[in-house]
Design an enzyme around this catalytic site. Structure first.
Site, PDB file in Angstrom:
ATOM      1  N   ARG A   1       4.016  -1.539   6.306  1.00 57.49           N
ATOM      2  CA  ARG A   1       5.296  -1.051   6.814  1.00 57.49           C
ATOM      3  C   ARG A   1       5.063  -0.391   8.171  1.00 57.49           C
ATOM      4  O   ARG A   1       4.071   0.325   8.364  1.00 57.49           O
ATOM      5  CB  ARG A   1       5.916  -0.024   5.853  1.00 57.49           C
ATOM      6  CG  ARG A   1       6.440  -0.591   4.538  1.00 57.49           C
ATOM      7  CD  ARG A   1       7.660  -1.495   4.741  1.00 57.49           C
ATOM      8  NE  ARG A   1       8.207  -1.988   3.487  1.00 57.49           N
ATOM      9  CZ  ARG A   1       7.904  -3.158   2.922  1.00 57.49           C
ATOM     10  NH1 ARG A   1       7.038  -3.976   3.497  1.00 57.49           N
ATOM     11  NH2 ARG A   1       8.475  -3.515   1.791  1.00 57.49           N
TER      12      ARG A   1
ATOM     13  N   GLU B   1      12.615  -2.182  12.842  1.00 58.49           N
ATOM     14  CA  GLU B   1      12.681  -3.639  12.735  1.00 58.49           C
ATOM     15  C   GLU B   1      14.147  -4.036  12.839  1.00 58.49           C
ATOM     16  O   GLU B   1      14.971  -3.426  12.166  1.00 58.49           O
ATOM     17  CB  GLU B   1      12.107  -4.113  11.396  1.00 58.49           C
ATOM     18  CG  GLU B   1      10.599  -3.964  11.364  1.00 58.49           C
ATOM     19  CD  GLU B   1       9.956  -4.424  10.058  1.00 58.49           C
ATOM     20  OE1 GLU B   1      10.676  -4.980   9.204  1.00 58.49           O
ATOM     21  OE2 GLU B   1       8.749  -4.216   9.908  1.00 58.49           O
TER      22      GLU B   1
ATOM     23  N   HIS C   1       7.841  -9.596  10.551  1.00 57.95           N
ATOM     24  CA  HIS C   1       7.793  -9.260   9.114  1.00 57.95           C
ATOM     25  C   HIS C   1       7.914 -10.522   8.247  1.00 57.95           C
ATOM     26  O   HIS C   1       8.885 -10.698   7.511  1.00 57.95           O
ATOM     27  CB  HIS C   1       8.882  -8.238   8.751  1.00 57.95           C
ATOM     28  CG  HIS C   1       8.577  -7.479   7.492  1.00 57.95           C
ATOM     29  ND1 HIS C   1       8.949  -6.173   7.286  1.00 57.95           N
ATOM     30  CD2 HIS C   1       7.913  -7.841   6.358  1.00 57.95           C
ATOM     31  CE1 HIS C   1       8.546  -5.773   6.092  1.00 57.95           C
ATOM     32  NE2 HIS C   1       7.915  -6.780   5.501  1.00 57.95           N
TER      33      HIS C   1
HETATM   34  C1  DGY Z   1       7.441  -6.947   0.553  1.00 60.61           C
HETATM   35  O1  DGY Z   1       7.457  -7.732  -0.403  1.00 60.61           O
HETATM   36  O2  DGY Z   1       7.406  -5.728   0.392  1.00 60.61           O
HETATM   37  C2  DGY Z   1       7.503  -7.543   1.912  1.00 60.61           C
HETATM   38  O3  DGY Z   1       7.232  -6.628   2.899  1.00 60.61           O
HETATM   39  C3  DGY Z   1       8.861  -8.182   2.158  1.00 60.61           C
HETATM   40  O4  DGY Z   1       8.810  -9.499   1.717  1.00 60.61           O
END
Ligand code: DGY
Length: 329
Positions: free
Chosen positions: A240, A269, A288
């Site tokens: 993240r 984002e 992402h």
């Molecule tokens: C997750 O699964 O947490 C990813 O970051 C989004 O697909």
């Protein structure tokens, strides 16, 4: 019994909706190719018993104050920092998610970012587009070697282990890691060494972040952390964007405190097109896409649908974040 109504907050792979329909649920999909505003989400959720959502839906205290009627939430992701889990648990709303199935796909992105950054793929591609491929220049456009170097993992769980396997297999890298608790299984399988955070920073040639975002990990990679890293090191983040401080990362790259960065996640984002990270030679940014391959997204949809189906059938959610919420119902 009335038909159970499930709201799919985004256009999701058909595998999930088909399973839900076959199990007798009434399924409504938000068909616009954009996330709902919170107001739209609340209004639509009010008409449903269960919510199937993604990381872009913000399920905070305000959302729960208006949608406390929900029986279950099923998150189409492994991470769930968009959800106030404490509040959901207090209201007795279980939250399912989709761990495991996306570990390999996400590790592929971390591994790809490491190679792309170390050899400046994106920067060189952009140079060609600008007509700047002139002739062979022995001392220009040099990348950095990764074979036999040290991979540091921050958060060695399922995704971090897959990244480590790739780095050991392809580049014979030595693996060190830092977690809140040691991971003996991974230590055995990967010959990984548990180190404190300071050692992780000081010794990693490539430092790859694979932790969940929470109050302990928020902003951990800041100015002070980057200062302790090698000037030849590469920072990779596929977890993240808020785990690193973006301003401090930009400064560390501009001042040569670290060598490069590969990011699948940013803060905010989407990243703004004028962000200086996008113009740097030794930086690779992706939008992402950790879990974004067809097979993985299909499997995620099946798991997320089954979390809802099993809940209504057997009062159990196979992949649950807050099991206490089920017991309290
Ligand atoms: C997750 O699964 O947490 C990813 O970051 C989004 O697909």
């Amino acid at each position: 019994m009335d038909t159970i109504k499930v709201l799919l907050a985004r256009i999701l792979p058909d595998t999930g909706a088909e399973l839900l329909r076959a199990a007798g649920f009434s399924v409504t999909t938000w068909n616009e190719d954009r996330p709902m505003s919170q107001e739209e989400l609340i209004e639509n959720t009010k008409k449903h018993n269960a919510l199937f959502c993604t990381i872009t839906e913000k399920l905070d205290k305000r959302f729960f104050s208006k949608c406390s009627h929900l029986d279950i939430i099923s998150q189409f992701a492994v991470g769930y920092d968009n959800i106030d889990v404490e509040e959901a648990t207090r209201l007795g709303i279980p939250i399912g998610h989709t761990p495991d199935v996306l570990s390999e796909a996400t590790a592929d992105i971390a591994f790809g970012l490491m190679i792309a950054t170390s050899r400046k793929f994106l920067h060189l591609h952009k140079k060609i587009l600008k007509g700047q491929w002139s002739y062979f220049r022995p001392t220009a456009d040099l990348g950095i070697e990764i074979t036999n170097k040290t991979l540091g993992i921050f958060g060695l769980g399922r995704i971090g282990s897959e990244m480590a396997k790739r780095c050991i297999g392809a580049y014979n890298m030595k693996v060190i890691y830092h977690n809140r608790k040691p991971n003996p299984k991974a230590e055995k399988e990967l010959n990984a060494e548990y180190v404190d955070f300071t050692t992780l920073l000081a010794k990693s040639d490539v430092l790859s972040v694979h932790c969940a975002l929470n109050s302990n990990s928020q902003g951990v990679f800041d100015k002070d952390a980057f200062k302790q890293m090698k000037p030849t090191s590469i920072f990779i983040n596929t977890s993240r964007g808020s785990v690193h401080n973006e301003k401090d990362l930009i400064e560390a790259l501009q001042s040569g405190t670290i060598w490069g960065a590969g990011l699948d996640v940013t803060n905010p984002e989407p990243i703004l097109p004028d962000n200086p990270l996008l113009e740097m030679d030794n930086v690779t940014v992706l939008p992402h896409i950790g879990s974004a391959n067809k097979e993985t997204r299909d499997k995620m949809a099946v798991i997320a649908a089954n979390n809802i189906i099993e809940f209504y059938k057997n009062k159990r959610v196979p992949h649950v974040i807050n099991p206490k919420a089920i017991r309290e119902k």
